[in-house]
Motif scaffolding. Structure first.
Motif, short mmCIF file in Angstrom:
data_model
loop_
_atom_site.label_atom_id
_atom_site.label_comp_id
_atom_site.label_asym_id
_atom_site.label_seq_id
_atom_site.Cartn_x
_atom_site.Cartn_y
_atom_site.Cartn_z
N CYS A 676 0.84 -1.19 0.00
CA CYS A 676 0.00 0.00 0.00
C CYS A 676 0.88 1.25 0.00
CB CYS A 676 -0.91 0.00 1.22
SG CYS A 676 -2.22 -1.24 1.12
N THR A 677 0.67 2.09 -1.00
CA THR A 677 1.54 3.25 -1.19
C THR A 677 0.69 4.50 -1.29
OG1 THR A 677 3.17 1.89 -2.35
CG2 THR A 677 3.29 4.26 -2.71
N TYR A 678 1.18 5.56 -0.65
CA TYR A 678 0.44 6.82 -0.61
C TYR A 678 1.33 7.92 -1.17
CZ TYR A 678 -2.16 3.88 2.56
OH TYR A 678 -2.86 2.83 3.09
N LEU A 679 0.71 8.84 -1.91
CA LEU A 679 1.45 9.88 -2.60
C LEU A 679 0.87 11.25 -2.26
CD1 LEU A 679 1.44 8.22 -6.15
CD2 LEU A 679 3.32 8.17 -4.51
N CYS A 680 1.75 12.24 -2.26
CA CYS A 680 1.29 13.62 -2.06
C CYS A 680 2.24 14.54 -2.81
CB CYS A 680 1.29 13.98 -0.58
SG CYS A 680 0.81 15.70 -0.25
N GLU A 681 1.66 15.52 -3.51
CA GLU A 681 2.49 16.51 -4.21
C GLU A 681 1.92 17.89 -3.92
OE1 GLU A 681 4.90 16.53 -8.32
OE2 GLU A 681 2.73 16.33 -8.57
N ILE A 682 2.79 18.78 -3.41
CA ILE A 682 2.39 20.10 -2.95
C ILE A 682 3.11 21.16 -3.77
CG2 ILE A 682 2.35 21.67 -0.97
CD1 ILE A 682 0.58 19.27 -0.62
N SER A 683 2.40 22.25 -4.11
CA SER A 683 3.01 23.38 -4.79
C SER A 683 3.67 24.29 -3.75
CB SER A 683 1.96 24.16 -5.57
OG SER A 683 2.50 25.38 -6.04
N LEU A 684 5.00 24.46 -3.87
CA LEU A 684 5.71 25.32 -2.93
C LEU A 684 5.31 26.78 -3.10
CD1 LEU A 684 9.39 24.10 -2.57
CD2 LEU A 684 7.43 23.63 -1.14
N ASP A 685 4.92 27.14 -4.31
CA ASP A 685 4.49 28.53 -4.54
C ASP A 685 3.26 28.87 -3.71
OD1 ASP A 685 6.53 28.74 -6.35
OD2 ASP A 685 5.27 28.26 -8.08
N SER A 686 2.46 27.86 -3.36
CA SER A 686 1.24 28.09 -2.59
C SER A 686 1.49 28.10 -1.09
CB SER A 686 0.21 27.00 -2.91
OG SER A 686 -0.10 27.00 -4.29
N LEU A 687 2.62 27.52 -0.68
CA LEU A 687 2.95 27.54 0.73
C LEU A 687 3.57 28.88 1.09
CD1 LEU A 687 4.53 24.01 1.27
CD2 LEU A 687 2.28 24.77 2.00
N LYS A 688 3.26 29.36 2.24
CA LYS A 688 3.82 30.62 2.68
C LYS A 688 4.42 30.41 4.06
CE LYS A 688 0.82 33.80 0.16
NZ LYS A 688 -0.14 34.92 0.28
N LYS A 689 5.63 30.96 4.18
CA LYS A 689 6.28 30.90 5.49
C LYS A 689 5.78 32.10 6.30
CE LYS A 689 10.78 30.66 7.73
NZ LYS A 689 12.25 30.77 7.54
N ALA A 690 4.64 31.92 6.94
CA ALA A 690 4.03 33.01 7.69
C ALA A 690 4.76 33.23 9.01
CB ALA A 690 2.56 32.69 7.97
N LEU A 691 4.88 34.48 9.39
CA LEU A 691 5.50 34.80 10.67
C LEU A 691 4.57 34.37 11.80
CD1 LEU A 691 6.88 38.36 9.91
CD2 LEU A 691 8.19 36.24 10.10
N PRO A 692 5.11 33.93 12.91
CA PRO A 692 4.25 33.54 14.04
C PRO A 692 3.39 34.72 14.49
CG PRO A 692 6.53 32.87 14.41
CD PRO A 692 6.53 33.74 13.20
N LYS A 693 2.15 34.42 14.84
CA LYS A 693 1.23 35.45 15.31
C LYS A 693 0.86 35.17 16.76
CE LYS A 693 -0.83 36.53 10.82
NZ LYS A 693 -2.08 36.62 10.03
N ALA A 694 0.94 36.20 17.56
CA ALA A 694 0.59 36.06 18.97
C ALA A 694 -0.93 36.01 19.12
CB ALA A 694 1.18 37.20 19.78
N LYS A 695 -1.40 35.12 19.98
CA LYS A 695 -2.83 35.03 20.25
C LYS A 695 -3.05 35.20 21.75
CE LYS A 695 -3.89 31.84 16.46
NZ LYS A 695 -4.47 30.51 16.12
N THR A 696 -4.19 35.79 22.07
CA THR A 696 -4.51 35.92 23.49
C THR A 696 -4.79 34.55 24.07
OG1 THR A 696 -6.84 36.26 22.94
CG2 THR A 696 -5.45 38.23 23.18
#
Length: 790
Positions: A676-696
């Motif tokens: 049993c084999t599983y595959l995943c392919e992600i577009s790096l252009d769609s990923l964003k390295k978001a800065l951490p956001k503080a939450k209350t």
């Protein structure tokens, strides 16, 4: 380069400067001293003169010499010495080791040789501890000083010597000669150089060079040439010059070769000679016509008619030794002397490209940059002939094309900052003029314009001039100060993308995926078979590297599958791979993607998991989420036949589709021999390295509630999730599916349990508050999906 104090003293007045000081200064100005040695003739070795020389009566190779070892009031004190040297003869001055003299390998005693008493020894230079200059005893001459019979040999500078060996860096071709080293030392020691001997005076009645020589160039050339003609008898070079050559291991058995070599070593000018033996006068006008033209390899050469005589910069006189024997036996020889220069960058490039046979010693000068003062080089050479009954022809023949160097603008404040100390403009001007730069002083006190001398091939710009200043100013004179600088932001989009990619790759490795790298190429047939996009026909590769890799890839998954198949064939049953790389659409636009593959076990059969841990779809999703962050799945039917039609989903992040995650089609898995084999392919252009956001963070207690509903099994969970989000309940801080239950009693429906996390930022939630929120959620699910409370 090796030189001695006595030969250097011919150019610089260094009588009052110690050898240690000279070594220190040479090292300071960048001419590293490899070795320094003092050589002194042994005591009781004196100047002698052979008065008589007769053959030994009982030995054919021995001579019985009567040697004067002291002269008082016109009378000689004589010793009888038996000598086997072939050059022992009457009236020559020799080095005599008297009884008791301790030579490097022998102590001299009175001896009896074949019945003849011998009271001393006539010495060669090697027996005295000096380099070899000939095959017999050393013949002293006035070049070492006034010869006084009986005077200790160690009182003569040539035999009480300091020997310096200097390492010359490849960029300092000007210092491959005695004159070049003396030039730098004169500036560093603030000494005025002695005037070199000018060109010997030529009689007004001497024939003109135009009668016997004509030099022409048949095409454009980069070589510069200067010719002199001389008629000379064979002669022996002065002993001081011969010792200079011997220290540098440049002596040969040819007197003319020695003269040429000494002239080059002394002046740095490339010197050459043509003998009448291979440069015949033409009968019709009694004139030699030399032609400068290129040979078949493009090297500039000297020809007489169709006969090549030399190749400028790489082959010369020593390549034509055919006349050596005859030359040494003739009364007088017709010789054409040549001084040449060719730009080092020109000859170096040609030799590198053509790799011809070369004279290594000549090429060492021409490729590093020989001296451009051809007139001076010929003067040094001709002064060797001055006292040897030679006839020097009037005038010269020349082909000159020595280009002047480009001027360099020097900003004094900038120069001071580069050196690290404030330096006065006048000080810079004086130093550069001492180094033979041409200096123009502008009206601006902060600027000067300097033109390097033509022999300084290493000086091209401001930085080179700054190096010259610091060499002679002295690095030790620059105060040590802390380096102060402000680091600018060096980041850019490319660096940020690279760091983002490497961070993702490291996170993938951290959750057990092994990183792989494949070619950018793929099999067009395989891409077409599984339904992946292909390049447009106009954009296909013209010359693919192989038939199996004949197009640019549009997916990373085929490469991962090949790697998984190979790993499986090699006996691995737990295969987890990831790759980041470029892919191309049908218009050949490049984009970056990241792909994952999980096949078989995620933990092999090993204690404490004797049966291993087999991966499944949800385990694969969890591992991918730990790399790229949380995401949701939305089922859809893909046109790619590589994917399982019932287990294929879009990957959504923040409501945006970023890739695909699916199970490998069972038929493909069977063909490749994979579990049993599983595959995943992600577009790096769609990923964003978001800065951490503080939450209350709420200080009040968090509550949990489970809601179990019965609904049609065809309704996907993401629709339920979207409906709940529409309520916009601020106190619902999270929810997720907890359990799914199915049995026959439910028919075509299933039971879904959703766990909710509830927390308020302003108070502790009461039961009525919780019940009200759960009722709202149940109501919207009933309204939109007709669910029933279980």
């Amino acid at each position: 380069m090796i030189f001695t104090r006595s030969i250097l003293n011919q150019i610089l007045p260094i009588e009052n400067i110690s050898g240690e000081e000279i070594c220190k200064v040479l090292n300071k100005i960048g001419l590293e001293v490899e070795s320094f040695e003092k050589k002194v003739a042994p005591q009781k070795v004196v100047v002698g003169k052979i008065l008589e020389c007769q053959k030994h009566p009982d030995a054919t190779k021995l001579n019985v010499c009567q040697v004067a070892i002291e002269e008082k009031e016109g009378e000689y004190q004589v010793r009888q010495i038996v000598c086997g040297a072939p050059n022992a003869r009457v009236d020559i001055y020799v080095a005599v080791a008297l009884e008791g003299a301790e030579l490097p390998e022998i102590t001299i005693k009175k001896a009896n040789l074949r019945g003849i008493e011998s009271c001393g020894m006539l010495c060669s230079t090697t027996e005295l501890g000096f380099p070899k200059v000939n095959d017999g005893i050393v013949e002293l001459d006035s070049s070492i000083g006034e010869l006084v019979i009986g005077k200790e040999l160690s009182e003569y500078p040539c035999f009480n010597e300091e020997v310096y060996e200097v390492s010359i860096t490849p960029n300092r071709g000007d210092c491959m000669s005695l004159l070049g080293i003396a030039r730098d030392l004169s500036v560093a020691l603030k000494l005025e150089r002695k005037a070199l001997c000018p060109m010997p005076k030529i009689s007004e009645n001497a024939p003109g060079i135009g009668r016997v020589l004509q030099v022409v160039a048949s095409e454009k050339h980069k070589t510069s040439l200067l010719f002199k003609v001389i008629e000379a008898k064979p002669f022996v070079l002065p002993l001081s010059a011969v010792l200079f050559l011997a220290y540098n291991e440049r002596l040969c058995k040819d007197w003319l070769g020695n003269a040429l070599c000494f002239g080059t070593l002394f002046s740095g000018v490339l010197l050459n000679a043509y003998l009448q033996d291979f440069c015949q006068l033409e009968d019709k006008n009694g004139k030699v016509v030399l032609n400068l033209k290129k040979d078949s390899q493009g090297f500039e050469c000297i020809y007489q008619e169709d006969k090549k005589l030399s190749t400028i910069g790489i082959r010369g006189y020593m390549e034509n030794p055919s006349s050596t024997t005859r030359l040494n036996n003739k009364e007088r020889e017709f010789i054409i002397l040549e001084a040449s220069y060719i730009p080092p960058e020109v000859i170096s490039q040609q030799v590198m490209e053509s790799k011809p046979k070369i004279d290594e010693k000549m090429f060492a000068y021409s490729s590093r940059g020989s001296n451009t003062d051809l007139q001076m080089g010929l003067s040094v050479l001709l002064n060797l002939f001055a006292d040897n009954d030679s006839v020097v022809y009037n005038d010269t023949q020349e082909l000159l094309d020595i280009q002047s160097k480009e001027s360099i603008t020097i900003e004094i404040p900038l120069l001071s900052r580069v050196i690290g100390v404030e330096i006065d403009r006048l000080q810079v001007v004086n130093l550069l003029r001492a180094l033979e730069f041409k200096v123009e002083i502008s009206n601006d006190e902060n600027l000067i314009v300097a033109t390097p001398p033509t022999f300084r091939h290493d000086i091209l710009g401001f930085q080179d001039v700054a190096e010259e200043i610091i060499r002679f100013y002295g690095i030790d004179n620059v105060p040590s100060t802390p380096l102060v600088f402000v680091q600018q932001d060096q980041t850019n989009d490319a660096l940020r993308l690279y760091r983002f990619r490497r961070n993702l790759a490291q996170r993938a490795i951290g959750v057990g995926f092994n990183e792989v790298v494949h070619f950018l190429f793929e099999s067009k047939e395989k891409l077409q078979q599984y339904g992946f996009p292909l390049l447009g026909s106009q954009l296909e590769l013209v010359n693919p590297i192989t038939q199996d890799l004949n197009t640019l890839r549009s997916t990373l998954l085929l490469g991962l599958l090949r790697a998984a198949e190979q790993n499986r064939n090699n006996g691995f049953c737990a295969i987890s791979l990831s790759e980041i790389g470029a892919v191309y659409d049908k218009w050949r636009n490049q984009s970056e993607k990241m792909a994952f593959l999980q096949s078989g076990f995620i933990r092999e059969e090993r204690y404490p998991n004797a049966k291993g841990i087999r991966g499944d779809y949800f385990e694969f999703c969890d591992r991918v989420a730990r790399v790229i962050g949380e995401f949701t799945l939305e089922a859809f039917q893909s046109e790619i036949s590589l994917f399982h039609p019932g287990q294929c989903a879009k990957v959504l992040q923040n409501g945006k589709e970023i890739g695909i995650l699916a199970t490998l089609h069972p038929q493909v898995a069977l063909e490749l021999g994979l579990d049993c084999t599983y595959l995943c392919e992600i577009s790096l252009d769609s990923l964003k390295k978001a800065l951490p956001k503080a939450k209350t963070y709420s200080k009040f207690q968090k509550a949990q509630r489970d809601l179990s509903v019965v609904l049609n099994r065809e309704i996907p969970y993401y629709k339920l999730k979207a409906a709940i989000h529409k309520l916009n309940l601020s106190d619902v801080i999270g929810f997720y599916p907890l359990d799914i239950y199915q049995d026959e009693s439910l028919g075509d429906k299933l039971s879904l349990t959703i766990r909710f996390e509830l927390q308020s930022e302003s108070k502790t939630l009461e039961e009525k508050d919780i019940t009200a929120m759960m009722d709202q959620i149940l109501e919207i699910l009933k309204t939109e999906f007709n669910v029933e409370l279980r």
